[in-house]
Design an enzyme around this catalytic site. Structure first.
Site, mmCIF file in Angstrom:
data_model
loop_
_atom_site.group_PDB
_atom_site.id
_atom_site.type_symbol
_atom_site.label_atom_id
_atom_site.label_comp_id
_atom_site.label_asym_id
_atom_site.label_seq_id
_atom_site.Cartn_x
_atom_site.Cartn_y
_atom_site.Cartn_z
ATOM 1 N N HIS B 154 5.076 19.433 -36.514
ATOM 2 C CA HIS B 154 6.091 19.380 -37.243
ATOM 3 C C HIS B 154 5.760 20.244 -38.677
ATOM 4 O O HIS B 154 4.891 20.935 -38.824
ATOM 5 C CB HIS B 154 6.210 17.764 -37.834
ATOM 6 C CG HIS B 154 4.879 17.305 -38.611
ATOM 7 N ND1 HIS B 154 3.913 16.530 -38.172
ATOM 8 C CD2 HIS B 154 4.842 17.411 -39.909
ATOM 9 C CE1 HIS B 154 2.965 16.439 -38.867
ATOM 10 N NE2 HIS B 154 3.512 16.675 -40.171
ATOM 11 N N HIS B 201 7.651 11.786 -37.285
ATOM 12 C CA HIS B 201 8.232 12.684 -37.977
ATOM 13 C C HIS B 201 8.472 14.067 -37.121
ATOM 14 O O HIS B 201 7.448 14.439 -36.674
ATOM 15 C CB HIS B 201 7.828 13.120 -39.304
ATOM 16 C CG HIS B 201 6.500 13.228 -39.489
ATOM 17 N ND1 HIS B 201 5.551 12.820 -38.429
ATOM 18 C CD2 HIS B 201 5.822 14.010 -40.573
ATOM 19 C CE1 HIS B 201 4.139 13.185 -38.966
ATOM 20 N NE2 HIS B 201 4.478 13.820 -40.131
ATOM 21 N N HIS B 216 3.160 22.396 -45.434
ATOM 22 C CA HIS B 216 2.671 22.662 -44.424
ATOM 23 C C HIS B 216 3.072 22.780 -42.893
ATOM 24 O O HIS B 216 4.384 22.214 -42.954
ATOM 25 C CB HIS B 216 1.443 21.733 -44.437
ATOM 26 C CG HIS B 216 2.040 20.221 -43.849
ATOM 27 N ND1 HIS B 216 2.058 19.362 -44.856
ATOM 28 C CD2 HIS B 216 2.114 19.635 -42.655
ATOM 29 C CE1 HIS B 216 2.315 18.048 -44.267
ATOM 30 N NE2 HIS B 216 2.585 18.273 -42.806
ATOM 31 N N HIS B 248 -2.627 8.889 -44.139
ATOM 32 C CA HIS B 248 -1.332 8.982 -44.886
ATOM 33 C C HIS B 248 -0.661 7.484 -44.773
ATOM 34 O O HIS B 248 -0.990 6.809 -43.721
ATOM 35 C CB HIS B 248 -0.249 9.772 -44.105
ATOM 36 C CG HIS B 248 -0.302 11.205 -44.168
ATOM 37 N ND1 HIS B 248 -0.526 11.965 -45.769
ATOM 38 C CD2 HIS B 248 -0.255 12.158 -43.390
ATOM 39 C CE1 HIS B 248 -0.784 13.276 -45.110
ATOM 40 N NE2 HIS B 248 -0.823 13.265 -44.083
ATOM 41 N N TYR B 257 -5.533 18.006 -44.717
ATOM 42 C CA TYR B 257 -4.736 19.209 -45.263
ATOM 43 C C TYR B 257 -5.753 20.326 -45.594
ATOM 44 O O TYR B 257 -6.733 20.209 -46.275
ATOM 45 C CB TYR B 257 -3.923 18.849 -46.562
ATOM 46 C CG TYR B 257 -2.809 18.294 -46.394
ATOM 47 C CD1 TYR B 257 -2.189 18.342 -44.980
ATOM 48 C CD2 TYR B 257 -2.234 17.194 -47.594
ATOM 49 C CE1 TYR B 257 -0.865 17.613 -45.206
ATOM 50 C CE2 TYR B 257 -1.065 16.706 -47.503
ATOM 51 C CZ TYR B 257 -0.326 16.628 -46.350
ATOM 52 O OH TYR B 257 0.752 15.779 -45.985
ATOM 53 N N GLU B 267 -1.839 21.236 -41.508
ATOM 54 C CA GLU B 267 -2.499 19.942 -41.336
ATOM 55 C C GLU B 267 -2.992 19.822 -39.776
ATOM 56 O O GLU B 267 -2.345 20.558 -39.012
ATOM 57 C CB GLU B 267 -1.282 18.943 -41.391
ATOM 58 C CG GLU B 267 -1.613 17.533 -41.138
ATOM 59 C CD GLU B 267 -0.619 16.564 -41.351
ATOM 60 O OE1 GLU B 267 0.533 16.836 -41.192
ATOM 61 O OE2 GLU B 267 -0.941 15.391 -42.103
#
Lengths: 110, 309
Positions: B154, B201, B216, B248, B257, B267
């Site tokens: 992503h 996501h 990212h 997260h 990161y 990431e």
């Protein structure tokens, strides 16, 4: 290994750094502050400085943040320059782009 | 078939300041597999377990950042339908002929109001993951070379009008909202996480004054242990780590990161929950944004809303 003194004119802060570390890395590795630390790859521009005196080695930096004119006038990114003598510098970059911190931007949000 | 329309992120093209240094970085440190180079000087990579020819492309430029981020759709007919739907929605689209990117079919490109070029395509050559389609092994030696993610997963994009961009992705392309962070006014999104699948996501966006910025591009790992291994490999190679290993709150993924040699953040993450389109979106309020982004530190670092390429 040669070490040099790096002095930040804004704060008078000074630290010793070797020729093998970038100015930014030399500062951060000693836990010193003064120049904002960002991507450390010449990309984001937050560590922009102006070198007032001294000599240094440099690598390619993003043209979005360092113009040809900047580069000619010793305005560089601290993460892409290595000291080859003692340096005196001014900090130009800042951490300032945040939506949360910037009321002007927040007020534009519909 | 339950999954139709937009299937997944397919490829990202990034700009780098020094091509040779970046080829070495993405091959040996990140552990992607190089799959080709084209006449424009672009270099193509895939993660070892991906089957399509490429998912990550780099080119040398005088400033780093993201050229475009692209999604694979389920058929050429769907591609044509989305092109028509986007135009009917008032969005200008551009057709890029098959073969302009190596081993990739025709692409439909359009700009979303965050200032990013998004693409759709239906065809990319299946080169396999180094295993036969009959009686394969569990993994191949490339699975241990460098960080060795299993896929490009992503991207988190930064730009001004995330509401308009979200509406296009949701109303035209069938994405759904998974999580959001609301600003002080309780109604404006600071950030949104959208899915086109059952991943937590497939794309995320943060409201930011400058258009077209990238926070990212993310690469998926199999386990938290592999996230720790990735951190070790980053230290061995003096890779600048932005934050992590940590977790997260949003998506619950475990993460690092870090920055590539041109300052593009990437990431390496694992986990995150499976989501479904009928699920109620999760909302985070601005006073708890720290815990939402970095669950253990419970505070944003300076770089999160500032350092982008």
């Amino acid at each position: 290994m040669s070490y040099h003194s790096i002095t930040l004119e804004d704060t008078g802060e000074s630290f010793r750094s070797s020729e093998t570390r970038t100015v930014l890395d030399g500062m951060a590795a000693l836990g010193k502050k003064g120049i904002p630390v960002g991507c450390c790859g010449g990309g984001c521009g937050v560590c922009k400085i102006e070198i007032i005196s001294g000599t240094y080695r440099k690598r390619v930096m993003s043209r979005e943040h360092i113009s040809v004119e900047d580069e000619a006038n010793n305005r560089v990114l601290a993460c892409r320059v290595w000291p080859t003598s003692d340096l005196r510098l001014k900090v130009l970059g800042k951490m300032s782009k945040s939506v949360c911190n910037d009321k002007a931007v927040a007020s534009e949000v519909k | 078939m339950a999954m139709t329309g937009v299937l997944r992120p397919g490829h990202a093209q990034m700009r780098v300041l020094d091509l040779e240094e970046s080829i070495k970085f993405y091959s040996d440190v990140v552990g992607l597999v190089e799959t080709g180079r084209d006449a424009q000087g672009r270099v193509y990579f895939k993660a070892w377990d991906e089957r399509d020819h490429n998912s990550f492309i780099i080119r040398q430029a005088d400033k780093p950042g993201l050229d475009f981020f692209s999604f694979k759709v389920d058929s050429h007919a769907t591609l044509l339908k989305f092109d028509a739907d986007l135009q009917a929605y008032g969005i200008k689209t551009e057709r890029i002929p098959a073969g302009e990117l190596l081993e990739t079919g025709e692409r439909v490109r359009f700009m979303i109001p965050t200032g990013h070029q998004i693409e759709l395509y239906a065809e990319k050559t299946d080169v396999g993951n180094g295993q036969p389609y009959t009686n394969p092994e569990a993994w191949i030696p490339e699975a241990e070379h460098g960080i060795a993610p299993v896929r490009m997963d992503h991207a988190l994009l930064y730009g001004p009008d995330i509401d308009g961009a979200r509406d296009i992705l949701v109303n035209v392309l069938g994405f759904y909202l998974v999580e959001r962070i609301l600003l002080e006014d309780g109604k404006t999104d600071l950030a949104v996480w959208l899915s086109c699948s059952t991943k937590a996501h497939d794309i995320a966006m943060v409201r930011h004054p400058e258009p077209g910025k990238v926070h990212h591009v993310a690469f998926l790992l199999d386990s938290w242990e592999k996230v720790l291994r990735a951190a070790d490999i980053m230290s061995m190679n003096r890779v600048k780590i932005d934050i992590g290993p940590t977790r997260h709150g949003v998506t619950r993924g475990t993460t690092i990161y870090a920055f590539d040699p041109s300052g593009n953040r990437f990431e390496t993450f694992s986990g995150g929950y499976s989501s479904y389109p009928d699920w109620h979106p999760i909302t985070w309020t601005i006073d708890d944004v720290g815990r939402g982004i970095f669950y253990h530190d419970r505070a944003l670092n300076d770089a999160f809303l500032t350092v982008v390429t």
